[in-house]
Design a protein around this motif. Structure first.
Motif, PDB file in Angstrom:
ATOM      1  N   GLU A  84       0.838  -1.205   0.000  1.00 56.85           N
ATOM      2  CA  GLU A  84       0.000   0.000   0.000  1.00 56.85           C
ATOM      3  C   GLU A  84       0.876   1.260   0.000  1.00 56.85           C
ATOM      4  O   GLU A  84       0.585   2.228  -0.709  1.00 56.85           O
ATOM      5  CB  GLU A  84      -0.957  -0.003   1.192  1.00 56.85           C
ATOM      6  N   LYS A  85       1.958   1.250   0.782  1.00 53.40           N
ATOM      7  CA  LYS A  85       2.873   2.405   0.803  1.00 53.40           C
ATOM      8  C   LYS A  85       3.535   2.603  -0.559  1.00 53.40           C
ATOM      9  O   LYS A  85       3.690   3.726  -1.036  1.00 53.40           O
ATOM     10  CB  LYS A  85       3.965   2.216   1.870  1.00 53.40           C
ATOM     11  N   ALA A  86       3.911   1.488  -1.212  1.00 56.09           N
ATOM     12  CA  ALA A  86       4.557   1.572  -2.523  1.00 56.09           C
ATOM     13  C   ALA A  86       3.574   2.114  -3.559  1.00 56.09           C
ATOM     14  O   ALA A  86       3.943   2.961  -4.384  1.00 56.09           O
ATOM     15  CB  ALA A  86       5.083   0.202  -2.931  1.00 56.09           C
ATOM     16  N   LYS A  87       2.334   1.679  -3.526  1.00 50.45           N
ATOM     17  CA  LYS A  87       1.323   2.186  -4.464  1.00 50.45           C
ATOM     18  C   LYS A  87       1.054   3.669  -4.222  1.00 50.45           C
ATOM     19  O   LYS A  87       0.898   4.443  -5.182  1.00 50.45           O
ATOM     20  CB  LYS A  87       0.021   1.388  -4.337  1.00 50.45           C
ATOM     21  N   ALA A  88       1.003   4.064  -2.959  1.00 51.13           N
ATOM     22  CA  ALA A  88       0.789   5.480  -2.634  1.00 51.13           C
ATOM     23  C   ALA A  88       1.951   6.324  -3.135  1.00 51.13           C
ATOM     24  O   ALA A  88       1.751   7.426  -3.671  1.00 51.13           O
ATOM     25  CB  ALA A  88       0.606   5.651  -1.124  1.00 51.13           C
ATOM     26  N   ALA A  89       3.198   5.827  -2.991  1.00 48.62           N
ATOM     27  CA  ALA A  89       4.375   6.558  -3.470  1.00 48.62           C
ATOM     28  C   ALA A  89       4.354   6.653  -4.995  1.00 48.62           C
ATOM     29  O   ALA A  89       4.671   7.700  -5.570  1.00 48.62           O
ATOM     30  CB  ALA A  89       5.657   5.872  -2.986  1.00 48.62           C
ATOM     31  N   TYR A  90       3.948   5.605  -5.661  1.00 45.63           N
ATOM     32  CA  TYR A  90       3.840   5.597  -7.124  1.00 45.63           C
ATOM     33  C   TYR A  90       2.800   6.616  -7.588  1.00 45.63           C
ATOM     34  O   TYR A  90       3.035   7.367  -8.540  1.00 45.63           O
ATOM     35  CB  TYR A  90       3.497   4.184  -7.587  1.00 45.63           C
ATOM     36  N   ALA A  91       1.655   6.649  -6.899  1.00 41.51           N
ATOM     37  CA  ALA A  91       0.606   7.612  -7.240  1.00 41.51           C
ATOM     38  C   ALA A  91       1.083   9.034  -6.981  1.00 41.51           C
ATOM     39  O   ALA A  91       0.766   9.955  -7.746  1.00 41.51           O
ATOM     40  CB  ALA A  91      -0.666   7.314  -6.444  1.00 41.51           C
ATOM     41  N   ALA A  92       1.856   9.251  -5.916  1.00 42.48           N
ATOM     42  CA  ALA A  92       2.376  10.585  -5.596  1.00 42.48           C
ATOM     43  C   ALA A  92       3.350  11.072  -6.676  1.00 42.48           C
ATOM     44  O   ALA A  92       3.479  12.274  -6.905  1.00 42.48           O
ATOM     45  CB  ALA A  92       3.063  10.572  -4.230  1.00 42.48           C
ATOM     46  N   GLU A  93       4.021  10.157  -7.354  1.00 46.29           N
ATOM     47  CA  GLU A  93       4.952  10.505  -8.440  1.00 46.29           C
ATOM     48  C   GLU A  93       4.219  10.716  -9.766  1.00 46.29           C
ATOM     49  O   GLU A  93       4.837  10.971 -10.784  1.00 46.29           O
ATOM     50  CB  GLU A  93       6.001   9.404  -8.606  1.00 46.29           C
ATOM     51  N   GLY A  94       2.878  10.553  -9.753  1.00 44.23           N
ATOM     52  CA  GLY A  94       2.095  10.776 -10.977  1.00 44.23           C
ATOM     53  C   GLY A  94       1.664   9.508 -11.683  1.00 44.23           C
ATOM     54  O   GLY A  94       1.082   9.565 -12.761  1.00 44.23           O
ATOM     55  N   GLY A  95       1.932   8.359 -11.094  1.00 41.65           N
ATOM     56  CA  GLY A  95       1.525   7.094 -11.715  1.00 41.65           C
ATOM     57  C   GLY A  95       0.039   6.819 -11.492  1.00 41.65           C
ATOM     58  O   GLY A  95      -0.568   7.293 -10.529  1.00 41.65           O
ATOM     59  N   ASP A  96      -0.570   6.054 -12.416  1.00 39.19           N
ATOM     60  CA  ASP A  96      -1.986   5.696 -12.322  1.00 39.19           C
ATOM     61  C   ASP A  96      -2.114   4.293 -11.721  1.00 39.19           C
ATOM     62  O   ASP A  96      -1.822   3.297 -12.392  1.00 39.19           O
ATOM     63  CB  ASP A  96      -2.617   5.749 -13.714  1.00 39.19           C
ATOM     64  N   VAL A  97      -2.543   4.226 -10.488  1.00 36.40           N
ATOM     65  CA  VAL A  97      -2.644   2.953  -9.762  1.00 36.40           C
ATOM     66  C   VAL A  97      -3.739   2.058 -10.347  1.00 36.40           C
ATOM     67  O   VAL A  97      -3.658   0.833 -10.278  1.00 36.40           O
ATOM     68  CB  VAL A  97      -2.906   3.215  -8.253  1.00 36.40           C
ATOM     69  N   SER A  98      -4.766   2.639 -10.974  1.00 39.46           N
ATOM     70  CA  SER A  98      -5.888   1.844 -11.487  1.00 39.46           C
ATOM     71  C   SER A  98      -5.499   0.968 -12.682  1.00 39.46           C
ATOM     72  O   SER A  98      -6.221   0.027 -13.001  1.00 39.46           O
ATOM     73  CB  SER A  98      -7.054   2.752 -11.863  1.00 39.46           C
ATOM     74  N   VAL A  99      -4.398   1.253 -13.338  1.00 39.87           N
ATOM     75  CA  VAL A  99      -3.982   0.461 -14.505  1.00 39.87           C
ATOM     76  C   VAL A  99      -2.832  -0.491 -14.191  1.00 39.87           C
ATOM     77  O   VAL A  99      -2.258  -1.078 -15.103  1.00 39.87           O
ATOM     78  CB  VAL A  99      -3.604   1.376 -15.701  1.00 39.87           C
ATOM     79  N   LEU A 100      -2.507  -0.669 -12.938  1.00 39.57           N
ATOM     80  CA  LEU A 100      -1.403  -1.563 -12.568  1.00 39.57           C
ATOM     81  C   LEU A 100      -1.773  -3.008 -12.889  1.00 39.57           C
ATOM     82  O   LEU A 100      -2.856  -3.479 -12.570  1.00 39.57           O
ATOM     83  CB  LEU A 100      -1.071  -1.435 -11.084  1.00 39.57           C
ATOM     84  N   SER A 101      -0.827  -3.704 -13.513  1.00 40.74           N
ATOM     85  CA  SER A 101      -1.015  -5.125 -13.777  1.00 40.74           C
ATOM     86  C   SER A 101       0.109  -5.960 -13.166  1.00 40.74           C
ATOM     87  O   SER A 101      -0.026  -7.168 -13.010  1.00 40.74           O
ATOM     88  CB  SER A 101      -1.096  -5.387 -15.284  1.00 40.74           C
ATOM     89  N   ASP A 102       1.222  -5.297 -12.828  1.00 41.54           N
ATOM     90  CA  ASP A 102       2.366  -6.010 -12.273  1.00 41.54           C
ATOM     91  C   ASP A 102       3.037  -5.124 -11.229  1.00 41.54           C
ATOM     92  O   ASP A 102       3.416  -3.988 -11.526  1.00 41.54           O
ATOM     93  CB  ASP A 102       3.353  -6.339 -13.397  1.00 41.54           C
ATOM     94  N   VAL A 103       3.131  -5.643 -10.005  1.00 43.18           N
ATOM     95  CA  VAL A 103       3.792  -4.914  -8.923  1.00 43.18           C
ATOM     96  C   VAL A 103       4.831  -5.839  -8.307  1.00 43.18           C
ATOM     97  O   VAL A 103       4.498  -6.943  -7.875  1.00 43.18           O
ATOM     98  CB  VAL A 103       2.783  -4.463  -7.837  1.00 43.18           C
ATOM     99  N   GLN A 104       6.084  -5.384  -8.280  1.00 38.95           N
ATOM    100  CA  GLN A 104       7.156  -6.149  -7.658  1.00 38.95           C
ATOM    101  C   GLN A 104       7.716  -5.321  -6.512  1.00 38.95           C
ATOM    102  O   GLN A 104       7.948  -4.121  -6.665  1.00 38.95           O
ATOM    103  CB  GLN A 104       8.250  -6.468  -8.670  1.00 38.95           C
ATOM    104  N   LEU A 105       7.919  -5.971  -5.385  1.00 39.12           N
ATOM    105  CA  LEU A 105       8.386  -5.272  -4.185  1.00 39.12           C
ATOM    106  C   LEU A 105       9.609  -6.011  -3.640  1.00 39.12           C
ATOM    107  O   LEU A 105       9.555  -7.218  -3.414  1.00 39.12           O
ATOM    108  CB  LEU A 105       7.276  -5.213  -3.140  1.00 39.12           C
ATOM    109  N   TYR A 106      10.689  -5.298  -3.433  1.00 38.52           N
ATOM    110  CA  TYR A 106      11.920  -5.859  -2.884  1.00 38.52           C
ATOM    111  C   TYR A 106      12.168  -5.207  -1.529  1.00 38.52           C
ATOM    112  O   TYR A 106      12.378  -3.999  -1.452  1.00 38.52           O
ATOM    113  CB  TYR A 106      13.106  -5.582  -3.824  1.00 38.52           C
ATOM    114  N   VAL A 107      12.138  -5.992  -0.470  1.00 41.48           N
ATOM    115  CA  VAL A 107      12.291  -5.464   0.890  1.00 41.48           C
ATOM    116  C   VAL A 107      13.740  -5.706   1.330  1.00 41.48           C
ATOM    117  O   VAL A 107      14.218  -6.841   1.319  1.00 41.48           O
ATOM    118  CB  VAL A 107      11.307  -6.147   1.862  1.00 41.48           C
ATOM    119  N   LYS A 108      14.399  -4.604   1.754  1.00 41.27           N
ATOM    120  CA  LYS A 108      15.782  -4.686   2.246  1.00 41.27           C
ATOM    121  C   LYS A 108      15.803  -4.065   3.639  1.00 41.27           C
ATOM    122  O   LYS A 108      16.104  -2.886   3.804  1.00 41.27           O
ATOM    123  CB  LYS A 108      16.728  -3.962   1.299  1.00 41.27           C
ATOM    124  N   PRO A 109      15.498  -4.863   4.663  1.00 44.28           N
ATOM    125  CA  PRO A 109      15.411  -4.314   6.015  1.00 44.28           C
ATOM    126  C   PRO A 109      16.737  -3.742   6.508  1.00 44.28           C
ATOM    127  O   PRO A 109      16.738  -2.791   7.293  1.00 44.28           O
ATOM    128  CB  PRO A 109      14.979  -5.492   6.880  1.00 44.28           C
TER     129      PRO A 109
END
Length: 128
Positions: A84-109
């Motif tokens: 959810e945080k990654a999608k919000a950051a993407y939307a804040a950069e101007g991306g359209d979350v409604s058309v997402l078909s592929d989301v990859q998340l890499y967590v580096k604690p």
């Protein structure tokens, strides 16, 4: 003492008719019962219950709840929170979350960061 003889009165034709009449009536009713038309009974095929659709059956089953927790150095995050945080950051950069078909998340604690790639092209990072 003399015994009295029982005398039987001669049977009259009327008395015989009375006795025969009930018997004859019984015979007639028995014959009538035999000659009555048989009662027709319609037997319908049993109605088959419709089985619920697979979706309804699946909805009745208890739904599986999956939660993945990431723990590192006394901190904890769930994968759904990070997505959810990654999608919000993407939307804040101007991306359209409604058309997402592929989301990859890499967590580096160890870096306190999560890196994302949206639709194979747009990339960014969020702070944990």
């Amino acid at each position: 003492m003399t015994k009295a003889k029982k005398t039987t009165a001669p049977k009259t034709a009327a008395a015989e008719v009375k006795k025969e009449a009930p018997a004859a009536a019984k015979k007639e009713t028995a014959v009538e019962k035999k000659t009555e038309a048989p009662v027709e009974v319609k037997v319908e095929a049993p109605v088959e219950e419709k089985k619920p659709a697979a979706k309804k059956a699946a909805a009745k089953k208890a739904e599986l709840v999956e939660t993945v927790h990431v723990q590192y150095a006394g901190s904890e995050w769930t994968v759904s929170e990070l997505l959810e945080k990654a999608k919000a950051a993407y939307a804040a950069e101007g991306g359209d979350v409604s058309v997402l078909s592929d989301v990859q998340l890499y967590v580096k604690p160890e870096e306190q960061k999560a890196y994302y790639v949206m639709n194979g092209g747009a990339a960014g990072s969020i702070d944990l």
